[in-house]
Design an enzyme around this catalytic site. Structure first.
Site, PDB file in Angstrom:
ATOM      1  N   ASN A 110       0.875  -1.192  -0.064  1.00  0.00           N
ATOM      2  CA  ASN A 110       0.143  -0.234   0.038  1.00  0.00           C
ATOM      3  C   ASN A 110       0.965   1.320  -0.027  1.00  0.00           C
ATOM      4  O   ASN A 110       1.980   1.228   0.555  1.00  0.00           O
ATOM      5  CB  ASN A 110      -0.756  -0.074   1.273  1.00  0.00           C
ATOM      6  CG  ASN A 110      -1.752   1.293   1.129  1.00  0.00           C
ATOM      7  OD1 ASN A 110      -2.399   1.501   0.174  1.00  0.00           O
ATOM      8  ND2 ASN A 110      -1.959   1.742   2.364  1.00  0.00           N
ATOM      9  N   HIS A 112       0.677   5.301   1.134  1.00  0.00           N
ATOM     10  CA  HIS A 112      -0.024   6.250   2.084  1.00  0.00           C
ATOM     11  C   HIS A 112       0.727   7.696   2.094  1.00  0.00           C
ATOM     12  O   HIS A 112       1.961   7.746   2.155  1.00  0.00           O
ATOM     13  CB  HIS A 112      -0.110   5.599   3.445  1.00  0.00           C
ATOM     14  CG  HIS A 112      -0.834   6.590   4.520  1.00  0.00           C
ATOM     15  ND1 HIS A 112      -2.455   6.630   4.182  1.00  0.00           N
ATOM     16  CD2 HIS A 112      -0.876   7.331   5.422  1.00  0.00           C
ATOM     17  CE1 HIS A 112      -2.891   7.537   5.173  1.00  0.00           C
ATOM     18  NE2 HIS A 112      -1.952   7.854   5.833  1.00  0.00           N
ATOM     19  N   SER A 139       4.616   6.924   2.328  1.00  0.00           N
ATOM     20  CA  SER A 139       5.196   5.747   2.627  1.00  0.00           C
ATOM     21  C   SER A 139       4.700   4.368   2.081  1.00  0.00           C
ATOM     22  O   SER A 139       3.725   4.597   1.755  1.00  0.00           O
ATOM     23  CB  SER A 139       4.838   5.218   4.377  1.00  0.00           C
ATOM     24  OG  SER A 139       5.092   6.394   5.117  1.00  0.00           O
ATOM     25  N   ASP A 148      -3.747   1.322   7.546  1.00  0.00           N
ATOM     26  CA  ASP A 148      -2.160   1.974   6.993  1.00  0.00           C
ATOM     27  C   ASP A 148      -1.160   1.571   8.245  1.00  0.00           C
ATOM     28  O   ASP A 148      -0.319   2.544   8.563  1.00  0.00           O
ATOM     29  CB  ASP A 148      -2.856   3.441   7.526  1.00  0.00           C
ATOM     30  CG  ASP A 148      -3.745   3.978   6.406  1.00  0.00           C
ATOM     31  OD1 ASP A 148      -3.785   3.193   5.150  1.00  0.00           O
ATOM     32  OD2 ASP A 148      -4.423   4.648   6.601  1.00  0.00           O
TER      33      ASP A 148
HETATM   34  C1  GAR Z   1      -2.465   8.461  -2.951  1.00  0.00           C
HETATM   35  O1  GAR Z   1      -2.072   9.957  -2.444  1.00  0.00           O
HETATM   36  C2  GAR Z   1      -2.128   7.606  -2.103  1.00  0.00           C
HETATM   37  O2  GAR Z   1      -1.421   7.653  -1.027  1.00  0.00           O
HETATM   38  C3  GAR Z   1      -3.476   7.775  -1.166  1.00  0.00           C
HETATM   39  O3  GAR Z   1      -4.571   7.845  -2.068  1.00  0.00           O
HETATM   40  C4  GAR Z   1      -4.011   8.725  -3.212  1.00  0.00           C
HETATM   41  C5  GAR Z   1      -4.203   8.069  -4.481  1.00  0.00           C
HETATM   42  O4  GAR Z   1      -4.106   8.962  -5.578  1.00  0.00           O
HETATM   43  N1  GAR Z   1      -3.910   6.679  -0.326  1.00  0.00           N
HETATM   44  C6  GAR Z   1      -4.459   6.499   0.710  1.00  0.00           C
HETATM   45  O5  GAR Z   1      -4.704   7.566   1.432  1.00  0.00           O
HETATM   46  C7  GAR Z   1      -4.427   5.190   1.409  1.00  0.00           C
HETATM   47  N2  GAR Z   1      -4.851   5.174   2.944  1.00  0.00           N
HETATM   48  P1  GAR Z   1      -4.064   8.350  -7.183  1.00  0.00           P
HETATM   49  O6  GAR Z   1      -5.522   7.758  -7.338  1.00  0.00           O
HETATM   50  O7  GAR Z   1      -3.853   9.609  -7.859  1.00  0.00           O
HETATM   51  O8  GAR Z   1      -2.948   7.449  -7.337  1.00  0.00           O
END
Ligand code: GAR
Length: 217
Positions: A110, A112, A139, A148
């Site tokens: 994952n 985050h 991360s 997370d």
């Molecule tokens: C990213 O910033 C990722 O880190 C976050 O969602 C976004 C997706 O962006 N994930 C979380 O918050 C998971 N807990 P994307 O669709 O442009 O890749």
């Protein structure tokens, strides 16, 4: 030539991280091959990015299932049809059941947008500014049953400036996400990254509590 490592990507949104994986990893000689992109939302822009790159897509609408267990069981079936060695969550905004996480133990990553273990959950950029932190980042970690949580693989650290807003921080964090996620996937695909008893291992050596740390500026 060794077989490429088949990867399935799960997402719910715009798919910026997916695009970075496509741009950095998806060529015929690379160690990883994205076999499919699966979303719980039919309108996720990430599905269009996948189609444009000629990658198979599937949609599993979580609202069509009676409860988390039923949805996750269907998700496992959809993923395993592609027999991936690695499953990556790229903005997949669902809490996963313990059964799902156990099924992919050691091969589920994952990303985050914070320096975990700080700021689990949502609105991380806003919370960093409110706390007056001088450092922020993102991360990549192996997924365990803790939301997370899970052993860290790599973190990118950026500094927070006085004039930063949640939007400017988000932009700089995303740039780093698009570097560290393909890096972690490449390590896994090359057989260099694994989940050991006490945390993530790179080339057989413990990565330590923060994973591999990159100072971005
Ligand atoms: C990213 O910033 C990722 O880190 C976050 O969602 C976004 C997706 O962006 N994930 C979380 O918050 C998971 N807990 P994307 O669709 O442009 O890749």
């Amino acid at each position: 030539m060794p077989q490429p490592c088949d990867v399935v990507v799960l997402l719910s949104g715009t798919g910026g991280n997916l695009q970075a994986m496509i741009d950095r990893l998806q060529n015929s000689s690379g160690p990883a091959r994205i076999r499919a992109v699966i979303s719980n939302r039919a309108d996720a822009y990430g599905l269009e990015r996948a189609r444009n790159a000629g990658i198979d897509t599937r949609v599993l609408d979580h609202t069509a299932y009676e409860g988390r267990e039923a949805f996750d069981a269907a998700l496992i079936e959809a993923i395993d049809a592609f027999a991936p060695k690695l499953v990556v969550l790229a903005g997949f905004m669902r809490i996963l059941t313990p059964a799902f996480v156990r099924h992919y133990h050691g091969r589920l990553l994952n990303i985050h947008p914070s320096l975990l273990p700080r700021y689990k959950g949502l609105h991380t950029h806003q919370r960093v500014i409110e706390a007056g932190d001088v450092a922020h980042g993102c991360s990549v970690h192996f997924v365990t049953e803790e939301l997370d949580g899970g052993p860290l693989v790599v973190q990118a650290v950026i500094s927070v400036e006085l004039h930063d807003t949640p939007a400017t921080l988000a932009q700089r964090v995303h740039t780093q996400e698009h570097l560290i996620y393909p890096l972690a996937i490449r390590w896994f695909a090359e057989g260099r990254l694994a989940l050991g008893e006490d945390g993530a291992l790179l080339d057989g050596q413990p990565l330590g509590p923060s994973g591999h740390v990159i100072q971005a500026n």
